[in-house]
Design a protein around this motif. Structure first.
Motif, short mmCIF file in Angstrom:
data_model
loop_
_atom_site.label_atom_id
_atom_site.label_comp_id
_atom_site.label_asym_id
_atom_site.label_seq_id
_atom_site.Cartn_x
_atom_site.Cartn_y
_atom_site.Cartn_z
N PHE A 270 5.40 -26.72 -31.35
CA PHE A 270 4.70 -26.06 -32.45
C PHE A 270 3.23 -26.47 -32.49
O PHE A 270 2.35 -25.63 -32.66
CB PHE A 270 5.40 -26.41 -33.77
N GLY A 271 2.95 -27.75 -32.31
CA GLY A 271 1.57 -28.22 -32.30
C GLY A 271 0.78 -27.66 -31.14
O GLY A 271 -0.40 -27.34 -31.27
N PHE A 272 1.42 -27.55 -30.00
CA PHE A 272 0.76 -26.99 -28.83
C PHE A 272 0.42 -25.52 -29.05
O PHE A 272 -0.69 -25.07 -28.73
CB PHE A 272 1.68 -27.14 -27.60
N PHE B 209 -11.89 -13.01 -30.45
CA PHE B 209 -12.71 -12.29 -31.42
C PHE B 209 -14.16 -12.20 -30.95
O PHE B 209 -14.77 -11.13 -30.99
CB PHE B 209 -12.62 -12.99 -32.78
N LEU B 210 -14.72 -13.32 -30.50
CA LEU B 210 -16.12 -13.32 -30.09
C LEU B 210 -16.34 -12.53 -28.80
O LEU B 210 -17.34 -11.83 -28.66
CB LEU B 210 -16.61 -14.76 -29.91
N LEU C 151 -3.61 -21.22 -30.44
CA LEU C 151 -4.06 -20.16 -31.34
C LEU C 151 -5.40 -20.52 -31.98
O LEU C 151 -6.25 -19.65 -32.17
CB LEU C 151 -3.01 -19.91 -32.43
N PHE C 152 -5.59 -21.80 -32.31
CA PHE C 152 -6.83 -22.25 -32.94
C PHE C 152 -8.03 -22.02 -32.03
O PHE C 152 -9.13 -21.72 -32.49
CB PHE C 152 -6.71 -23.74 -33.30
N VAL C 153 -7.83 -22.16 -30.73
CA VAL C 153 -8.90 -21.93 -29.77
C VAL C 153 -8.94 -20.47 -29.32
O VAL C 153 -10.01 -19.88 -29.18
CB VAL C 153 -8.73 -22.87 -28.55
N GLY C 154 -7.78 -19.87 -29.13
CA GLY C 154 -7.71 -18.54 -28.54
C GLY C 154 -8.16 -17.42 -29.44
O GLY C 154 -8.86 -16.51 -28.99
#
Length: 50
Positions: free
Chosen positions: A6-8, A21-22, A13-16
């Motif tokens: 779950f942490g992985f 988006f950018l 997701l936090f980076v991707g």
């Protein structure tokens, strides 16, 4: 240090998501780096074209 799956997934997701988006914003610009901010014909102008 042990991490759970779950942490992985959350880390990916936090980076991707912001990266996707950018990159999407960059691709969706019609001119890319040829916008009025970078072009020689309108150096110094920061506002919209008149």
């Amino acid at each position: 240090m042990e991490t759970t799956n779950f942490g992985f997934i959350i880390s990916l997701l936090f980076v991707g998501i912001p990266t996707i988006f950018l990159v999407g914003l960059y691709i969706s610009t019609s001119d890319g780096e040829k916008s009025s901010f970078f072009s020689d014909s309108s150096k110094g102008k920061l506002g919209p074209k008149s």
